[in-house]
Structure formats: C-alpha cells, structure tokens
Design a protein around this motif. Structure first.
Motif, PDB file in Angstrom:
ATOM      1  N   GLU A 173      53.055  52.655  51.085  1.00  0.00           N
ATOM      2  CA  GLU A 173      53.095  51.581  52.075  1.00  0.00           C
ATOM      3  C   GLU A 173      51.804  50.754  52.121  1.00  0.00           C
ATOM      4  OE1 GLU A 173      54.167  53.549  55.685  1.00  0.00           O
ATOM      5  OE2 GLU A 173      56.144  54.080  54.922  1.00  0.00           O
ATOM      6  N   SER A 174      50.875  51.014  51.226  1.00  0.00           N
ATOM      7  CA  SER A 174      49.603  50.268  51.208  1.00  0.00           C
ATOM      8  C   SER A 174      49.844  48.818  50.806  1.00  0.00           C
ATOM      9  CB  SER A 174      48.629  50.883  50.204  1.00  0.00           C
ATOM     10  OG  SER A 174      48.265  52.184  50.569  1.00  0.00           O
ATOM     11  N   ILE A 175      49.213  47.904  51.542  1.00  0.00           N
ATOM     12  CA  ILE A 175      49.276  46.492  51.167  1.00  0.00           C
ATOM     13  C   ILE A 175      48.219  46.270  50.082  1.00  0.00           C
ATOM     14  CG2 ILE A 175      48.924  44.121  51.935  1.00  0.00           C
ATOM     15  CD1 ILE A 175      49.903  45.074  54.716  1.00  0.00           C
ATOM     16  N   VAL A 176      48.636  45.719  48.947  1.00  0.00           N
ATOM     17  CA  VAL A 176      47.713  45.538  47.823  1.00  0.00           C
ATOM     18  C   VAL A 176      47.268  44.090  47.646  1.00  0.00           C
ATOM     19  CG1 VAL A 176      48.438  47.600  46.560  1.00  0.00           C
ATOM     20  CG2 VAL A 176      49.655  45.446  46.196  1.00  0.00           C
ATOM     21  N   CYS A 177      48.065  43.150  48.153  1.00  0.00           N
ATOM     22  CA  CYS A 177      47.710  41.732  48.009  1.00  0.00           C
ATOM     23  C   CYS A 177      48.652  40.883  48.857  1.00  0.00           C
ATOM     24  CB  CYS A 177      47.782  41.286  46.551  1.00  0.00           C
ATOM     25  SG  CYS A 177      49.454  41.284  45.863  1.00  0.00           S
ATOM     26  N   ILE A 178      48.429  39.573  48.786  1.00  0.00           N
ATOM     27  CA  ILE A 178      49.312  38.597  49.419  1.00  0.00           C
ATOM     28  C   ILE A 178      49.752  37.614  48.340  1.00  0.00           C
ATOM     29  CG2 ILE A 178      49.390  36.629  51.010  1.00  0.00           C
ATOM     30  CD1 ILE A 178      47.499  38.105  52.836  1.00  0.00           C
ATOM     31  N   VAL A 179      51.022  37.249  48.371  1.00  0.00           N
ATOM     32  CA  VAL A 179      51.518  36.181  47.504  1.00  0.00           C
ATOM     33  C   VAL A 179      52.025  35.082  48.425  1.00  0.00           C
ATOM     34  CG1 VAL A 179      53.182  35.485  45.747  1.00  0.00           C
ATOM     35  CG2 VAL A 179      52.084  37.727  45.598  1.00  0.00           C
ATOM     36  N   GLU A 180      51.406  33.913  48.309  1.00  0.00           N
ATOM     37  CA  GLU A 180      51.806  32.765  49.132  1.00  0.00           C
ATOM     38  C   GLU A 180      52.880  31.983  48.396  1.00  0.00           C
ATOM     39  OE1 GLU A 180      50.188  28.476  50.767  1.00  0.00           O
ATOM     40  OE2 GLU A 180      48.894  29.680  49.490  1.00  0.00           O
ATOM     41  N   ALA A 181      53.987  31.759  49.086  1.00  0.00           N
ATOM     42  CA  ALA A 181      55.076  30.962  48.529  1.00  0.00           C
ATOM     43  C   ALA A 181      55.583  30.042  49.623  1.00  0.00           C
ATOM     44  CB  ALA A 181      56.195  31.861  48.021  1.00  0.00           C
ATOM     45  N   MET A 182      55.561  28.758  49.381  1.00  0.00           N
ATOM     46  CA  MET A 182      56.056  27.756  50.323  1.00  0.00           C
ATOM     47  C   MET A 182      55.411  27.908  51.704  1.00  0.00           C
ATOM     48  SD  MET A 182      60.014  27.681  49.009  1.00  0.00           S
ATOM     49  CE  MET A 182      60.576  26.874  50.467  1.00  0.00           C
ATOM     50  N   LYS A 183      54.111  28.048  51.731  1.00  0.00           N
ATOM     51  CA  LYS A 183      53.307  28.143  52.957  1.00  0.00           C
ATOM     52  C   LYS A 183      53.533  29.442  53.730  1.00  0.00           C
ATOM     53  CE  LYS A 183      51.773  23.806  52.695  1.00  0.00           C
ATOM     54  NZ  LYS A 183      50.493  23.469  52.252  1.00  0.00           N
ATOM     55  N   LEU A 184      54.263  30.383  53.134  1.00  0.00           N
ATOM     56  CA  LEU A 184      54.466  31.694  53.756  1.00  0.00           C
ATOM     57  C   LEU A 184      53.624  32.717  53.008  1.00  0.00           C
ATOM     58  CD1 LEU A 184      58.330  31.664  54.272  1.00  0.00           C
ATOM     59  CD2 LEU A 184      56.575  31.295  56.002  1.00  0.00           C
ATOM     60  N   PHE A 185      52.869  33.522  53.754  1.00  0.00           N
ATOM     61  CA  PHE A 185      52.009  34.537  53.170  1.00  0.00           C
ATOM     62  C   PHE A 185      52.746  35.871  53.219  1.00  0.00           C
ATOM     63  CE2 PHE A 185      49.293  31.097  54.387  1.00  0.00           C
ATOM     64  CZ  PHE A 185      48.369  31.030  53.354  1.00  0.00           C
ATOM     65  N   ASN A 186      53.111  36.373  52.048  1.00  0.00           N
ATOM     66  CA  ASN A 186      53.910  37.594  51.934  1.00  0.00           C
ATOM     67  C   ASN A 186      53.018  38.753  51.511  1.00  0.00           C
ATOM     68  OD1 ASN A 186      56.715  36.285  52.129  1.00  0.00           O
ATOM     69  ND2 ASN A 186      55.704  35.093  50.532  1.00  0.00           N
ATOM     70  N   GLU A 187      52.938  39.781  52.372  1.00  0.00           N
ATOM     71  CA  GLU A 187      52.151  40.966  52.042  1.00  0.00           C
ATOM     72  C   GLU A 187      52.947  41.808  51.051  1.00  0.00           C
ATOM     73  OE1 GLU A 187      51.472  42.699  55.919  1.00  0.00           O
ATOM     74  OE2 GLU A 187      49.585  41.600  56.119  1.00  0.00           O
ATOM     75  N   ILE A 188      52.278  42.191  49.973  1.00  0.00           N
ATOM     76  CA  ILE A 188      52.941  42.968  48.928  1.00  0.00           C
ATOM     77  C   ILE A 188      52.504  44.430  49.065  1.00  0.00           C
ATOM     78  CG2 ILE A 188      53.337  43.198  46.441  1.00  0.00           C
ATOM     79  CD1 ILE A 188      54.225  40.468  47.732  1.00  0.00           C
ATOM     80  N   GLU A 189      53.488  45.333  49.190  1.00  0.00           N
ATOM     81  CA  GLU A 189      53.210  46.757  49.296  1.00  0.00           C
ATOM     82  C   GLU A 189      53.229  47.399  47.915  1.00  0.00           C
ATOM     83  OE1 GLU A 189      56.040  48.392  52.043  1.00  0.00           O
ATOM     84  OE2 GLU A 189      55.053  47.455  53.767  1.00  0.00           O
ATOM     85  N   ALA A 190      52.491  48.493  47.791  1.00  0.00           N
ATOM     86  CA  ALA A 190      52.344  49.162  46.498  1.00  0.00           C
ATOM     87  C   ALA A 190      53.652  49.787  46.016  1.00  0.00           C
ATOM     88  CB  ALA A 190      51.264  50.225  46.584  1.00  0.00           C
ATOM     89  N   GLU A 191      54.419  50.433  46.927  1.00  0.00           N
ATOM     90  CA  GLU A 191      55.663  51.125  46.600  1.00  0.00           C
ATOM     91  C   GLU A 191      55.462  52.278  45.622  1.00  0.00           C
ATOM     92  OE1 GLU A 191      58.506  48.155  45.372  1.00  0.00           O
ATOM     93  OE2 GLU A 191      58.544  47.246  47.369  1.00  0.00           O
ATOM     94  N   VAL A 192      54.187  52.690  45.440  1.00  0.00           N
ATOM     95  CA  VAL A 192      53.870  53.816  44.565  1.00  0.00           C
ATOM     96  C   VAL A 192      52.566  54.440  45.052  1.00  0.00           C
ATOM     97  CG1 VAL A 192      52.586  52.479  42.842  1.00  0.00           C
ATOM     98  CG2 VAL A 192      53.738  54.558  42.146  1.00  0.00           C
ATOM     99  N   GLU A 193      52.421  55.746  44.845  1.00  0.00           N
ATOM    100  CA  GLU A 193      51.160  56.412  45.192  1.00  0.00           C
ATOM    101  C   GLU A 193      50.314  56.539  43.946  1.00  0.00           C
ATOM    102  OE1 GLU A 193      50.871  60.125  47.334  1.00  0.00           O
ATOM    103  OE2 GLU A 193      52.523  59.495  48.616  1.00  0.00           O
ATOM    104  N   GLY A 194      49.006  56.376  44.129  1.00  0.00           N
ATOM    105  CA  GLY A 194      48.136  56.545  42.975  1.00  0.00           C
ATOM    106  C   GLY A 194      46.795  55.866  43.161  1.00  0.00           C
TER     107      GLY A 194
END
Length: 165
Positions: free
Chosen positions: A119-140
């Motif tokens: 569930e760790s947030i690793v980055c943000i990807v901005e698309a069309m003025k929306l900031f989307n938090e990207i989760e790792a979905e993996v442990e490591g």
C-alpha cells in the motif's frame, strides 16, 4: 576618397548580388568586379592631383571565409531496463507526468533502497490536471528508479524496479 570608404564599398559589393561596380568622382575611378571565386578586385583606381599621377593599382581582397556548418550529433545512451526476472516492475497505469513527491519542496516518496509495502505510495502521475497517487502493489525494496521527476510517461511504462522480500 579614403581607404576606409573603399573597404566599406568592397564589403557592400561582396555581400550584394552585384557582379560589377563602377565609381567615378573628381578624377577618381574605382571599378569592382566579383570573380567566380568570390574575390573582389579593384581595377584602375586612379588618383590625380595637379602634380602627381599615380599608376593604376590592382588590389585583390579575399572575402572572410564562411564559417563551416558543423552538424553536431548528440548520442545519449539508453539504459535498457534490467531483465532480471526476480525483480518486479511497477508500471504507470496511465499516460501522464511522473512526480517523485507531492510538491517540489517535499522529499520523494521513495528512493533507491527504500523498503515498500503493497500500500506504499511510490509516486504521483498527473493526468488531465488530476494527481493520481500510485501504490506499489508489491512488497520489497526499490532497486532502481527508471524515470526522472517531471518526465512524461506512457501507459504500462516501467517506473520502478523492486526486489521482493
């Protein structure tokens, strides 16, 4: 006529599309011709005064060389994504702009060596003025960050390499 004025005339003729130029004034004759080689030649430059008559002079002036056009090729080394099957790739779920942190003055979510959970947030990807938090979905542990802050990313493009625990 002064020599500086003659030089200016030569420059002007050399830069123009004229092939030949003739100037006469008060016993002074200047004839300028361009050769095929791009040189300018003055012929028959005669200066007369009451007691002295100079012989015609031929002056050849080489134009300044044209600077060579240099083509510069910049080769950047494209680092291939490591094909280690034990590493998990965190990919971009959308097209957008990759950001390592929530704002320029805050620390990056993760760095190389950071331990992450599913569930760790690793980055943000901005698309069309929306900031989307990207989760790792993996442990490591983050082994490599494959994109730079502010870089455009494509759907499915690998962003991080993670070594599983």
């Amino acid at each position: 006529m002064k020599i500086q004025e003659i030089r200016e005339i030569i420059k002007l003729i050399d830069q123009s599309s004229l092939d030949e130029f003739l100037y006469e004034s008060d016993g002074t004759k200047i004839k300028l011709k361009k050769n095929d080689k791009g040189t300018v030649t003055t012929v028959g430059q005669t200066f007369e005064s009451s007691s002295v008559v100079e012989q015609p002079k031929i002056v050849e002036v080489q134009p300044e060389p044209v600077s060579e056009v240099k083509e510069e090729v910049v080769v950047t080394e494209v680092k291939p994504v490591t094909e280690d099957h034990s590493l998990h790739k965190i990919t971009s779920p959308m097209v957008g702009t990759f950001y390592q942190s929530s704002s320029p003055d805050t620390a990056a979510y993760v760095e190389v060596g950071s331990k992450i959970s599913t569930e760790s947030i690793v980055c943000i990807v901005e698309a069309m003025k929306l900031f989307n938090e990207i989760e790792a979905e993996v442990e490591g542990e983050i082994v490599e960050i494959l994109v730079k802050d502010g870089q455009l990313v494509e759907y499915g493009q690998p962003l991080f390499l993670v070594k599983g625990i």
